[in-house]
Design a protein around this motif. Structure first.
Motif, PDB file in Angstrom:
ATOM      1  N   GLY A 106      55.509  -1.693  44.282  1.00 32.31           N
ATOM      2  CA  GLY A 106      55.997  -2.947  44.554  1.00 32.31           C
ATOM      3  C   GLY A 106      57.144  -3.450  43.920  1.00 32.31           C
ATOM      4  N   PHE A 112      55.384  -7.414  45.659  1.00 33.32           N
ATOM      5  CA  PHE A 112      54.930  -6.684  46.847  1.00 33.32           C
ATOM      6  C   PHE A 112      56.287  -6.003  47.237  1.00 33.32           C
ATOM      7  CE2 PHE A 112      51.720  -9.828  46.614  1.00 33.32           C
ATOM      8  CZ  PHE A 112      50.751  -9.115  47.158  1.00 33.32           C
ATOM      9  N   LEU A 161      51.644  -3.980  49.944  1.00 36.81           N
ATOM     10  CA  LEU A 161      51.426  -2.633  49.186  1.00 36.81           C
ATOM     11  C   LEU A 161      50.399  -1.572  50.069  1.00 36.81           C
ATOM     12  CD1 LEU A 161      50.699  -3.656  45.477  1.00 36.81           C
ATOM     13  CD2 LEU A 161      52.856  -3.236  46.844  1.00 36.81           C
TER      14      LEU A 161
END
Length: 795
Positions: A106, A112, A161
């Motif tokens: 991330g 993310f 992700l």
């Protein structure tokens, strides 16, 4: 219930004497075959990717296989191979599908990333050792080393992700040996204000990312990892998860990327590829190869049931009882079964709910609704199947083949229903699915078979007779699946279905005899009249004849005609034909012995052949003696006991058999007598020499030549004759050694087919003089087939 994977419904259990309807042969013209062969050779020469462990690795082995499959002579194969080598190479391509990724880093403040992929093929740089090596540590492999017009990019998946792309790209390359596939995964960095980033802040890690981004250029994307693969290490098809390699060791675990690869060609230089769609070329190639495999399988495993046409989808969605109710799960059969059980249980529970009763107060019971739906689905499935088997060309033979395929599909579907689905529906809804499906399908099948046999009429050609025999065998298998009388209502449409095939009986019997006769003639023609071994003293034709008679018995068991009186007449015809074949064999094997011995100067060799002929006839007599067991006379006698006069079976079948055995016995005695006469001549010569011996010669010395002669001849006959015939040959000279003219052999019995008819076959038709009332007139085929045996005896 996919019939293409094999099962009880794959086809009828053989044909007349093992003959069968061959799979539709794909009659390619010589020009079409040449183009198809060229395309196959081109594919092998330009094969890409590592072979699978269970695949052929050597191109030479594949080329030999193609030569066999296309029946190409070596010289023609070499010429075609040279022409293909001179063709322009195809454009090599890698079909790459970026499916998804999981566990990626991330990079955004939110924790993310907004991942996308850049991918391409780098040509001319080898990645040693099968690993990316130092190039894994480069940050922008694709962007900096592959031209922009050859670089492909996926969509950006925001804030995740575990992105899913499922995008496919075609990547061209020139040489697989020094080409490598590169994929870089990046996090898209959009220009945002500090206020926006602070709004996305969730933890201290996000604050650290804000400080890190403040030090880099605005809009610079973050590197998430890459995948580098040598193309020469790939199989033709790959479907794997690959680890994303890091730029540095700071974050060694960067997740995985799911990739699918397929190595393919573009712009193939063959004539077939330029003039036809690729799927057509592939279909024709499959037809040729599968036809070759079918032929090879039949040659190795013996005659087998006919296989479906290769290269064509063998059936529509699997079965009526789940085709229309449950979406077909592409997984295993066990998964589909569990899914159906779950659905039915949910329906049962839903119908028990109070809300369902209030909302649907007048709804019929669930078992009734499901039964009606299954009946409708079964009928629809049958009509779809019928449409699927519709022949391309109109004609009564093509219609018969299409109907045969339809019946086989119905049989396979009912087998699967009986094994699996019936139990599920019965346990859940108390519905006897198999009984319902059989009742519906047998009515539909019976209607179409009746229409077909009516269209055929009484004039049945040999080809149509073979087609009808296959159809009859399949209907027998279908009818044997019928539920017990307690599980079905009333009569079935298939009851007494054998009557529809009565006009075809003469064709079936004649085809059986013709095939057997041709095999006997071929077996004798190929026989060199040499014993098979020390213990087996007959020759190859005797073995072939045994197999031929066994196949006649197999055909009789397949037919298994239900009507007792007609079954008796059919058995009489089979026995008559078997006896006729025995006569023909005796005539042919003697002619073969004369043919082989005509040019022999060595009389001993001719005597060897005569011994083998006698042993072959002895073996034939043993085979003929097994007819009552092979044709199940005892069971037949129990079936026809109520419709035939007492003793009628004994006066027909057993009389025919005894006449045949007597005739064979006469032939054997004649052959043995010929051998004995040769022995008598030699003994007589030695005895005459004894008469002229001088008195000075001792008796034991005078008789010594005779004793040596007897030792040699008797050892020879003992070696080359079976024991019973050896005893006969020795006994004959002992009885008439001093006579100049041996007594003539016993006259052959007059059991030619005409006399058999007069004395034997008539009881089979129920016309014994002791019969108190005239019997039912026999069918025309019975008298015709029996009377056909009259005429000159082969003895």
């Amino acid at each position: 219930m996919d019939l293409s994977h094999g099962g009880p419904g794959d086809g009828p259990p053989g044909g007349l004497l093992g003959e069968q309807i061959q799979p539709p042969s794909h009659h390619f013209s010589p020009e079409q075959r040449a183009l198809l062969y060229e395309d196959a050779l081109y594919t092998v020469l330009h094969r890409l990717g590592q072979p699978e462990p269970n695949h052929v690795t050597e191109a030479s082995e594949l080329l030999r296989y193609l030569q066999e499959a296309f029946h190409v002579e070596p010289e023609e194969h070499q010429q075609a191979l040279q022409r293909v080598r001179e063709l322009e190479k195809p454009i090599f391509c890698l079909k790459a599908t970026v499916k998804q990724a999981k566990g990626i880093l991330g990079k955004d403040v939110s924790g993310f990333s907004d991942p996308y992929c850049l991918l391409g093929i780098e040509q001319g740089v080898s990645v040693p050792g099968g690993s990316p090596g130092s190039r894994h540590r480069q940050k922008a492999v694709v962007r900096h080393t592959i031209p922009e017009e050859q670089t492909h990019r996926t969509q950006v998946i925001t804030q995740t992700l575990n992105p899913v792309w499922d995008e496919t790209f075609i990547l061209e390359f020139e040489d697989i040996t020094n080409a490598s596939f590169h994929l870089d995964m990046w996090d898209l960095d959009t220009v945002e204000s500090v206020r926006q980033k602070l709004g996305e802040l969730t933890d201290l890690h996000g604050l650290r990312r804000i400080f890190k981004e403040a030090r880099k250029d605005k809009g610079q994307d973050d590197f998430l990892g890459n995948v580098v693969l040598r193309l020469q290490d790939l199989h033709c098809r790959e479907d794997q998860w690959y680890p994303l390699e890091p730029r540095t060791e700071t974050y060694p675990d960067r997740g995985q990327c799911h990739l699918q690869f397929q190595l393919i060609h573009k712009r193939r230089a063959t004539s077939a590829s330029r003039s036809q769609p690729s799927y057509t070329v592939h279909l024709h190639l499959l037809q040729q190869l599968v036809s070759h495999e079918v032929t090879q399988h039949q040659a190795v495993a013996g005659l087998q049931p006919p296989l479906p046409e290769p290269g064509v989808p063998q059936q529509l969605p699997p079965a009526p009882y789940h085709q229309h109710r449950v979406p077909v799960d592409p997984g295993s059969a066990q998964g589909r079964t569990a899914r159906l059980q779950s659905l039915l249980r949910v329906l049962v529970q839903m119908c028990k709910m109070k809300a369902f009763g209030e909302l649907c107060p007048n709804t019929a019971p669930l078992p009734q609704l499901v039964t009606e739906a299954l009946q409708t689905g079964t009928t629809e499935w049958f009509h779809l199947k019928q449409q699927h088997h519709q022949p391309m060309m109109q004609g009564i033979l093509e219609a018969g083949k299409a109907l045969l395929g339809l019946v086989q599909d119905v049989i396979g579907d009912l087998h699967q229903c009986q094994r699996t689905w019936d139990k599920i529906f019965h346990n859940t809804l108390k519905i006897h699915l198999f009984s319902m499906a059989f009742r519906e399908l047998q009515w539909l099948v019976a209607k179409r078979v009746q229409d077909h046999t009516t269209a055929v009429g009484d004039a049945v050609s040999p080809e149509m007779g073979e087609s009808l025999f296959q159809l009859y065998i399949s209907l027998k298998e279908l009818y044997q699946l019928r539920p017990s009388s307690s599980e079905r209502d009333g009569v079935l449409a298939l009851d007494n279905f054998h009557r529809w095939f009565q006009p075809a009986i003469p064709s079936w019997l004649q085809k059986t005899y013709n095939v057997a006769l041709a095999r006997v003639q071929r077996a004798v023609q190929m026989d060199e009249l040499v014993p098979l071994g020390e213990l087996t003293k007959h020759s190859t034709s005797a073995v072939d004849l045994s197999t031929c008679f066994a196949q006649i018995s197999h055909t009789a068991r397949q037919l298994d005609w239900p009507d007792p009186e007609e079954a008796f007449m059919i058995t009489v015809k089979f026995v008559e034909d078997t006896c006729r074949l025995a006569l023909v064999y005796c005539s042919l094997i003697k002619a073969r012995a004369r043919e082989l011995s005509s040019g022999q100067k060595d009389q001993g060799q001719a005597a060897n052949m005569l011994c083998v002929v006698v042993n072959d006839m002895e073996q034939l007599r043993l085979v003929i003696g097994k007819l009552p067991t092979q044709l199940a006379w005892e069971a037949l006698e129990q079936r026809v006991g109520a419709v035939l006069e007492q003793g009628q079976l004994q006066n027909t079948l057993h009389a025919q058999l005894q006449s045949a055995l007597a005739g064979l016995g006469h032939e054997i005695r004649t052959g043995v007598r010929t051998l004995a006469e040769q022995l008598e001549v030699g003994i007589a010569k030695h005895i005459q020499k004894l008469v002229g011996v001088r008195e000075s010669v001792l008796p034991e010395d005078a008789i010594l030549p005779l004793m040596k002669f007897l030792e040699v001849e008797l050892c020879y006959m003992n070696t080359n004759l079976v024991q019973e015939n050896f005893s006969r040959s020795v006994a004959a000279p002992a009885l008439g050694v001093l006579t100049t003219s041996p007594s003539p052999p016993t006259a052959p019995p007059s059991w030619a087919p005409a006399s058999v008819l007069r004395g034997v076959t008539a009881p089979a038709l129920g016309v014994l003089t002791t019969s108190p009332s005239p019997p039912t007139a026999p069918p025309s085929w019975a008298s015709a087939s029996v009377l056909r045996g009259g005429g000159e005896s082969l003895w």
